[in-house]
Structure formats: structure tokens, C-alpha cells
Enzyme design. Structure first.
Site, PDB file in Angstrom:
ATOM      1  N   HIS A 192      10.472   7.273  -6.269  1.00 12.38           N
ATOM      2  CA  HIS A 192      10.677   5.815  -6.326  1.00 12.38           C
ATOM      3  C   HIS A 192      10.922   5.358  -7.759  1.00 12.38           C
ATOM      4  O   HIS A 192      11.051   4.170  -8.017  1.00 12.38           O
ATOM      5  CB  HIS A 192       9.449   5.083  -5.771  1.00 12.38           C
ATOM      6  CG  HIS A 192       9.046   5.536  -4.396  1.00 12.38           C
ATOM      7  ND1 HIS A 192       9.844   5.381  -3.297  1.00 12.38           N
ATOM      8  CD2 HIS A 192       7.947   6.201  -3.957  1.00 12.38           C
ATOM      9  CE1 HIS A 192       9.250   5.885  -2.239  1.00 12.38           C
ATOM     10  NE2 HIS A 192       8.100   6.385  -2.604  1.00 12.38           N
ATOM     11  N   HIS A 237       4.719   2.986 -15.628  1.00 14.00           N
ATOM     12  CA  HIS A 237       5.971   3.231 -14.914  1.00 14.00           C
ATOM     13  C   HIS A 237       6.836   1.984 -15.059  1.00 14.00           C
ATOM     14  O   HIS A 237       6.446   1.021 -15.693  1.00 14.00           O
ATOM     15  CB  HIS A 237       5.696   3.557 -13.429  1.00 14.00           C
ATOM     16  CG  HIS A 237       5.047   2.424 -12.720  1.00 14.00           C
ATOM     17  ND1 HIS A 237       3.669   2.243 -12.677  1.00 14.00           N
ATOM     18  CD2 HIS A 237       5.587   1.360 -12.071  1.00 14.00           C
ATOM     19  CE1 HIS A 237       3.404   1.138 -11.997  1.00 14.00           C
ATOM     20  NE2 HIS A 237       4.537   0.574 -11.636  1.00 14.00           N
ATOM     21  N   THR A 256       2.470  -3.513  -6.055  1.00 13.60           N
ATOM     22  CA  THR A 256       3.787  -3.976  -5.584  1.00 13.60           C
ATOM     23  C   THR A 256       4.506  -2.904  -4.768  1.00 13.60           C
ATOM     24  O   THR A 256       5.643  -3.087  -4.354  1.00 13.60           O
ATOM     25  CB  THR A 256       4.705  -4.370  -6.764  1.00 13.60           C
ATOM     26  OG1 THR A 256       4.981  -3.183  -7.539  1.00 13.60           O
ATOM     27  CG2 THR A 256       4.069  -5.441  -7.622  1.00 13.60           C
ATOM     28  N   THR A 257       3.822  -1.772  -4.570  1.00 14.82           N
ATOM     29  CA  THR A 257       4.374  -0.744  -3.690  1.00 14.82           C
ATOM     30  C   THR A 257       3.310  -0.367  -2.665  1.00 14.82           C
ATOM     31  O   THR A 257       2.111  -0.560  -2.914  1.00 14.82           O
ATOM     32  CB  THR A 257       4.767   0.536  -4.476  1.00 14.82           C
ATOM     33  OG1 THR A 257       3.572   1.097  -5.056  1.00 14.82           O
ATOM     34  CG2 THR A 257       5.767   0.230  -5.567  1.00 14.82           C
TER      35      THR A 257
HETATM   36  N1  LIG Z   1       3.765  -1.393  -9.246  1.00 14.33           N
HETATM   37  S1  LIG Z   1       2.213  -1.527  -9.489  1.00 14.33           S
HETATM   38  O1  LIG Z   1       1.733  -2.660  -8.732  1.00 14.33           O
HETATM   39  O2  LIG Z   1       1.937  -1.577 -10.915  1.00 14.33           O
HETATM   40  C1  LIG Z   1       1.376  -0.147  -8.869  1.00 14.33           C
HETATM   41  C2  LIG Z   1       0.404   0.444  -9.639  1.00 14.33           C
HETATM   42  C3  LIG Z   1      -0.294   1.550  -9.162  1.00 14.33           C
HETATM   43  C4  LIG Z   1       0.010   2.007  -7.890  1.00 14.33           C
HETATM   44  O3  LIG Z   1      -0.543   3.045  -7.189  1.00 14.33           O
HETATM   45  C5  LIG Z   1       0.085   3.047  -6.003  1.00 14.33           C
HETATM   46  S2  LIG Z   1      -0.306   4.137  -4.786  1.00 14.33           S
HETATM   47  N2  LIG Z   1       1.028   2.082  -5.917  1.00 14.33           N
HETATM   48  C6  LIG Z   1       0.961   1.402  -7.132  1.00 14.33           C
HETATM   49  C7  LIG Z   1       1.675   0.305  -7.595  1.00 14.33           C
HETATM   50 ZN   LIG Z   2       4.880  -1.177 -10.823  1.00 22.34          ZN
END
Ligand SMILES: NS(=O)(=O)c1ccc2oc(=S)[nH]c2c1
Ligand SMILES: [Zn+2]
Length: 263
Positions: free
Chosen positions: A66, A95, A202-203
Site C-alpha cells: 500500500h 510512512h 486511515t487504513t
Molecule cells: N495512516 S495512519 O493512520 O497513520 C496508520 C498508522 C498506523 C497503522 O497501523 C495500521 S495496521 N494501519 C495504520 C494506519
Molecule cells: Zn498514514
């Protein structure tokens, strides 16, 4: 086999809630930051948000299918103050999210405006919880710093350290070590004003466990650096399905408070 979530019409944000019920909750992220309703809060000014990171080399970067993710568990890092109460949060990973063109790509938007991308520095509450996984099950478990990307002519040297490894992790599941020394502080803008609200991952699984801190000032990257992000493949095999977009559109803020701090 569990269905793979993604960002296409058949497995994207519009259908995540079918497999991940939390994605349909009332405390979801990202949101559109409507600056006219953001409220100043003297508490945020009094309890300054502070961060301390270590510089690290040989951090592992992987292609998650992703996007790219740098694993940066830093027991010596501390994020505290501001909206975080008395708890200390520790850096776990960082990320990025981006779009097919630079007209889009950020997850949060500001008065309906999207930026070209968004960096997330993900921290977990080490005062209350014993692990990242445990913290992600609690409403104050995580704190994520969001930093917007603007496109400019100057290459971002710290982002270039990421870009220079992407050819080694073209396919999902591949990973490598970043030879350069990375100091997460250098990802932050010079102006430290921010918006903050209670939200979610957000994922998927979209756990409602995140205290969001979104910096007002973007940092600059080049179009070429974003082009390199888009060359990552979502597949592990020879098939090439480029990760050209990996952002969730804004979700309803509902009756959540949106606060701001002009540091
Ligand atoms: N995009 S985010 O909200 O920063 C975020 C951070 C950590 C995460 O661990 C999983 S599983 N999904 C995630 C999404
Ligand atoms: Zn993120």
C-alpha cells in the site's frame, strides 16, 4: 483468503466498512480541516508539544503493498505535551500517502484543498500500554504527526534518502535497510503550528485510537520524488500494478472538536 483492501473502486475506502466495521465509525480519519471552525485552546499553548528523536542508520524500509513504511521503533524518542496530556508517546514507524498527480495525495485536506502528499510519523502511548498493538486498541493509544507535502524545485534531502532505496523494494513484501542516517526531526516543518483532533487509523482496520496532530506548514518535495513513490508495485510477483494513489478521502468530522495551536 481474506479480501485484500486497497484503493480501487472494488476494494477501496467506500467498501472498507464491509470487512472492517470500525471504518464506518463516528471518529474516523482523515478529515477536512475547516479552518474557520478550529478553536484556539490556551492549554495547547501552555503545554507545548515537544519531541525528541534519535538519529538512526540502517532503518528497515518495506513495501507494504500500500506504500512504503520505515520501521523506526525508538525507545529513546519522546513525543509529549500539547494534546497528549501527561502521557509520553514513542516513535514506531513513518510512512507516506500520495496521489496519481500532485493535485491530490494528502489524506487530510484544508478548507477542501488537498496537498500533493502527507507524511505520517506514528507514535504509541508508552505511559499506559505495553506494546503498539495493545495501544492501537485504546482511544488514546496512538499519536500521529501529519506533515503535508508541497511540490517545489528543491529536492528534500531527507525524503531523498527514502527515494534512493525504492528501486530495491519495488514489489510488495520486499524490504531493505536505509544506509543513510535518518533524523525524523528533519521531516518536520520550521513552523510548528498545528491542528489536533481525535480520530482513527486511515487504513484498515481503521481503529479509533489516534490523537491527530497535523502541522499547518507543509514541507517541500519535488515532483520527481513523488514520481518515484508511484513506481512502487502493489503486487509481489512480476505483475506490475503501480501504487499511484494510497490516500483515504476525508471522513465526517461530526461533533468532534477541532483545535489549533499557533506554536
Ligand atoms: N495512516 S495512519 O493512520 O497513520 C496508520 C498508522 C498506523 C497503522 O497501523 C495500521 S495496521 N494501519 C495504520 C494506519
Ligand atoms: Zn498514514
Amino acid at each position: 483468503m481474506a479480501a485484500e483492501w486497497g484503493y480501487s473502486p472494488t476494494n477501496g475506502p467506500d467498501v472498507w466498512a464491509r470487512l472492517f466495521p470500525q471504518a464506518g465509525g463516528a471518529r474516523q480519519s482523515p478529515v477536512d480541516i475547516c479552518t474557520s471552525i478550529a478553536s484556539s485552546d490556551s492549554n495547547l499553548e501552555m503545554k507545548k508539544l515537544t519531541f525528541a528523536y534519535e538519529s538512526q542508520s540502517d532503518l528497515r524500509i518495506l513495501n507494504t503493498g500500500h506504500g512504503w513504511k520505515v520501521e523506526a521503533p525508538q525507545s529513546g524518542s519522546r513525543l509529549e505535551g500539547g494534546p497528549l496530556g501527561e502521557d509520553i508517546y514513542q516513535l514506531e514507524q513513518f510512512h507516506c500517502h500520495w496521489g496519481e498527480t500532485s493535485a491530490e495525495g494528502s489524506e487530510h485536506t484544508v478548507d477542501g484543498r488537498a496537498y500533493a502528499g502527507e507524511l505520517h510519523l506514528v507514535h504509541w502511548n508508552t505511559t499506559k500500554y505495553q506494546s503498539f498493538a495493545e495501544a492501537a486498541q485504546h482511544p488514546d493509544g496512538l499519536a500521529v504527526l501529519g506533515v503535508f507535502f508541497d511540490v517545489g524545485n528543491e529536492s528534500n534531502d531527507e525524503i531523498e534518502k527514502i527515494v534512493s532505496t525504492l528501486s530495491e523494494i519495488k514489489f510488495k513484501g520486499q524490504f531493505t535497510d536505509i544506509p543513510d542516517v535518518i533524523d525524523p526531526t528533519t521531516f518536520l516543518p520550521s513552523g510548528l503550528g498545528y491542528w489536533t483532533y481525535l480520530g482513527s487509523l486511515t487504513t484498515p482496520p481503521c481503529n479509533e485510537c489516534v490523537i491527530w496532530i497535523v502541522y499547518k506548514e507543509p514541507i517541500t518535495v519535488t515532483e520527481e520524488q513523488l514520481v518515484q513513490f508511484r513506481c512502487l508495485s502493489a503486487c509481489s510477483g512480476e505483475a506490475e500494478e503501480f501504487i499511484v494513489k494510497n490516500y483515504r478521502p476525508p471522513q465526517p468530522l461530526g461533533n468532534r472538536a477541532l483545535r489549533e495551536c499557533n506554536a
